[in-house]
Scaffold this motif. Structure first.
Motif, mmCIF file in Angstrom:
data_model
loop_
_atom_site.group_PDB
_atom_site.id
_atom_site.type_symbol
_atom_site.label_atom_id
_atom_site.label_comp_id
_atom_site.label_asym_id
_atom_site.label_seq_id
_atom_site.Cartn_x
_atom_site.Cartn_y
_atom_site.Cartn_z
ATOM 1 N N PRO A 159 19.201 28.417 10.651
ATOM 2 C CA PRO A 159 18.852 29.082 11.168
ATOM 3 C C PRO A 159 18.850 29.063 13.312
ATOM 4 O O PRO A 159 19.405 30.387 13.751
ATOM 5 C CB PRO A 159 16.690 29.020 11.654
ATOM 6 C CG PRO A 159 16.864 27.711 10.731
ATOM 7 C CD PRO A 159 17.980 27.573 10.474
ATOM 8 N N ALA A 160 19.368 27.907 13.636
ATOM 9 C CA ALA A 160 19.503 28.250 15.282
ATOM 10 C C ALA A 160 21.341 28.777 15.182
ATOM 11 O O ALA A 160 21.609 29.572 15.669
ATOM 12 C CB ALA A 160 19.960 26.710 15.253
ATOM 13 N N ALA A 161 21.941 27.851 14.151
ATOM 14 C CA ALA A 161 23.620 28.580 13.882
ATOM 15 C C ALA A 161 23.301 30.187 13.622
ATOM 16 O O ALA A 161 23.792 30.866 13.859
ATOM 17 C CB ALA A 161 24.052 27.989 12.884
ATOM 18 N N HIS A 162 22.191 30.719 12.687
ATOM 19 C CA HIS A 162 22.528 32.055 11.983
ATOM 20 C C HIS A 162 22.502 32.564 13.287
ATOM 21 O O HIS A 162 22.595 33.992 13.820
ATOM 22 C CB HIS A 162 20.948 31.856 11.215
ATOM 23 C CG HIS A 162 20.823 33.270 10.459
ATOM 24 N ND1 HIS A 162 20.217 34.150 11.462
ATOM 25 C CD2 HIS A 162 21.398 34.537 9.801
ATOM 26 C CE1 HIS A 162 20.001 35.469 10.909
ATOM 27 N NE2 HIS A 162 21.179 35.568 9.991
ATOM 28 N N GLY A 163 21.151 32.240 14.301
ATOM 29 C CA GLY A 163 20.955 32.586 15.565
ATOM 30 C C GLY A 163 22.262 33.044 16.301
ATOM 31 O O GLY A 163 22.554 34.725 16.731
ATOM 32 N N TRP A 164 23.132 31.936 16.584
ATOM 33 C CA TRP A 164 24.416 32.451 17.346
ATOM 34 C C TRP A 164 25.103 33.733 16.241
ATOM 35 O O TRP A 164 26.159 34.149 16.899
ATOM 36 C CB TRP A 164 25.419 30.807 17.357
ATOM 37 C CG TRP A 164 24.692 30.540 18.946
ATOM 38 C CD1 TRP A 164 24.175 29.609 18.278
ATOM 39 C CD2 TRP A 164 24.727 30.093 19.357
ATOM 40 N NE1 TRP A 164 23.284 28.789 19.555
ATOM 41 C CE2 TRP A 164 23.170 29.307 20.027
ATOM 42 C CE3 TRP A 164 25.133 30.292 20.807
ATOM 43 C CZ2 TRP A 164 23.614 29.365 21.783
ATOM 44 C CZ3 TRP A 164 25.102 30.828 22.064
ATOM 45 C CH2 TRP A 164 23.643 30.070 22.473
ATOM 46 N N ALA A 165 25.236 33.275 15.398
ATOM 47 C CA ALA A 165 26.057 34.009 14.735
ATOM 48 C C ALA A 165 25.926 35.654 14.381
ATOM 49 O O ALA A 165 26.225 36.769 14.750
ATOM 50 C CB ALA A 165 26.159 34.164 13.430
ATOM 51 N N GLU A 166 24.035 35.863 15.523
ATOM 52 C CA GLU A 166 23.681 36.962 15.171
ATOM 53 C C GLU A 166 24.049 37.545 16.310
ATOM 54 O O GLU A 166 24.368 38.837 16.175
ATOM 55 C CB GLU A 166 22.712 37.278 14.530
ATOM 56 C CG GLU A 166 21.216 38.285 14.407
ATOM 57 C CD GLU A 166 20.117 38.120 14.022
ATOM 58 O OE1 GLU A 166 19.203 38.732 13.197
ATOM 59 O OE2 GLU A 166 19.229 36.924 15.002
ATOM 60 N N ARG A 167 24.310 37.399 17.195
ATOM 61 C CA ARG A 167 24.132 37.465 18.416
ATOM 62 C C ARG A 167 25.920 37.843 18.455
ATOM 63 O O ARG A 167 26.059 39.012 19.386
ATOM 64 C CB ARG A 167 24.326 36.614 19.981
ATOM 65 C CG ARG A 167 24.362 36.835 20.468
ATOM 66 C CD ARG A 167 24.094 35.296 21.631
ATOM 67 N NE ARG A 167 24.846 35.160 23.121
ATOM 68 C CZ ARG A 167 24.267 34.932 23.833
ATOM 69 N NH1 ARG A 167 23.178 33.578 23.609
ATOM 70 N NH2 ARG A 167 24.433 34.981 25.247
ATOM 71 N N ASN A 168 26.825 36.897 18.500
ATOM 72 C CA ASN A 168 28.389 36.868 18.073
ATOM 73 C C ASN A 168 28.842 38.464 17.095
ATOM 74 O O ASN A 168 29.736 39.404 17.241
ATOM 75 C CB ASN A 168 29.092 36.089 17.444
ATOM 76 C CG ASN A 168 29.447 34.759 18.784
ATOM 77 O OD1 ASN A 168 29.193 35.291 19.148
ATOM 78 N ND2 ASN A 168 28.703 33.574 18.395
ATOM 79 N N LEU A 169 27.940 38.526 15.792
ATOM 80 C CA LEU A 169 28.424 39.611 14.985
ATOM 81 C C LEU A 169 27.114 41.039 15.525
ATOM 82 O O LEU A 169 28.283 42.412 14.880
ATOM 83 C CB LEU A 169 27.986 39.310 13.961
ATOM 84 C CG LEU A 169 28.379 38.055 13.518
ATOM 85 C CD1 LEU A 169 28.372 37.609 11.985
ATOM 86 C CD2 LEU A 169 31.019 38.345 13.515
ATOM 87 N N ALA A 170 27.124 41.119 16.217
ATOM 88 C CA ALA A 170 26.130 42.643 16.875
ATOM 89 C C ALA A 170 27.069 42.865 17.086
ATOM 90 O O ALA A 170 27.494 43.613 17.697
ATOM 91 C CB ALA A 170 25.662 41.697 17.719
ATOM 92 N N GLY A 171 26.783 44.501 16.261
ATOM 93 C CA GLY A 171 27.169 45.845 16.596
ATOM 94 C C GLY A 171 29.307 45.743 15.585
ATOM 95 O O GLY A 171 29.350 46.236 15.885
#
Length: 293
Positions: A159-171
């Motif tokens: 979950p924590a890593a997914h949160g970073w990926a979500e931020r980096n892959l937004a848009g």
């Protein structure tokens, strides 16, 4: 020379290099320069143009320097990492992308370009790629940046890593899934052109040999993988065989000591051709590629 207004960047860096070197940091000068540039909010190349550093900035630098000397990852202190042509947000809870992995991303980009076709209005005809164990999203972000026509899926369990990926892959248009790589994109079975993965691959017995920065700060889910370090790679083999179309390709990273054992997982499965291992820029075994029969 120190002026009444404060020390010069050159003097601060000189002293910081000595601190970091004594702490066993592998690249003390580069890290000292990067930290000071981050504190001052300038590019590294502009540090020589600054005459003095204020007391406030010097205190901030001293605090970060102490944390780096305690072997906290440099990227956690600056909050960013660079991967190929993109900048990523990183911090506690996510594996910091390494330069070696850029080679795997480059292989995937070239592989996608060989199957690239003009996409229809709904994306039909575009090459399909899945990045397993995406972590910060480094590989997926690079694929989106360099092969914008591709349909990209990324999977992360933690979950924590997914949160970073979500931020980096937004848009970016990347379809990011949180879940187990074994089944997170089952609906794509038999349709995928390229699969990438930087899985955990360190044997538990190698605990003491892992760099302090990784062992104490990277999530263990991204590092360790069973007694021989190959457990996750065995899952990648099974998942790739289900997801890829006939002739599709997979590439995955491994430890430099696994230049024979990692490819053997695919050879022994009996459903792959062109199983090849590739070296990094230092000549060490680094990643394996294979094509589904």
């Amino acid at each position: 020379m120190t002026s009444a207004a404060g020390p010069s960047p050159r003097l601060l860096v000189r002293d910081a290099v000595a601190v970091l070197a004594s702490a066993g940091v592998a690249s003390p000068e580069a890290d000292a320069v990067t930290l000071l540039a981050a504190v001052l909010g300038v590019e590294r190349s502009r540090l020589p143009l600054i005459d003095v550093v204020s007391d406030v900035d010097r205190e901030r630098f001293t605090t970060l320097l102490a944390r780096r000397a305690a072997r906290e990852p440099l990227q956690h202190l600056t909050g960013r990492a660079y991967f190929r042509h993109v900048e990523l947000a990183v911090g506690p809870g996510v594996f910091v992308p390494r330069p070696e992995t850029e080679l795997l991303a480059g292989w995937a980009i070239e592989a996608l370009r060989t199957v690239s076709a003009p996409a229809g209005p709904d994306g039909a005809g575009a090459p399909v790629v899945v990045d397993l164990c995406t972590g910060s999203g480094a590989i997926a972000r690079s694929l989106a940046d360099e092969v914008p026509l591709a349909r990209i899926y990324a999977v992360e369990l933690d979950p924590a890593a997914h949160g970073w990926a979500e931020r980096n892959l937004a848009g970016t248009g990347v379809d990011l899934r949180q879940g187990d790589m074994a089944h997170a994109v089952d609906e794509l079975a038999g349709t995928v052109d390229v699969i990438t993965c930087n899985p955990p691959y360190i044997p538990w017995e190698a605990w003491e040999s892992v760099a302090v920065e990784a062992r104490d700060h990277d999530p263990h889910l991204a590092l360790f993988s069973g007694d021989d370090g190959l457990d996750a790679i065995r899952v990648v083999e099974d998942v790739a065989a289900r997801l890829l179309r006939p002739g599709g390709v997979v590439g995955f990273e491994h430890a430099d000591a696994q230049g024979e054992s990692a490819p053997a997982v695919f050879v022994q499965a009996g459903r792959w051709t062109e199983v090849r291992d590739h070296a990094d820029l230092a000549g060490r075994p680094r990643y394996t590629t294979a094509r589904l029969r």
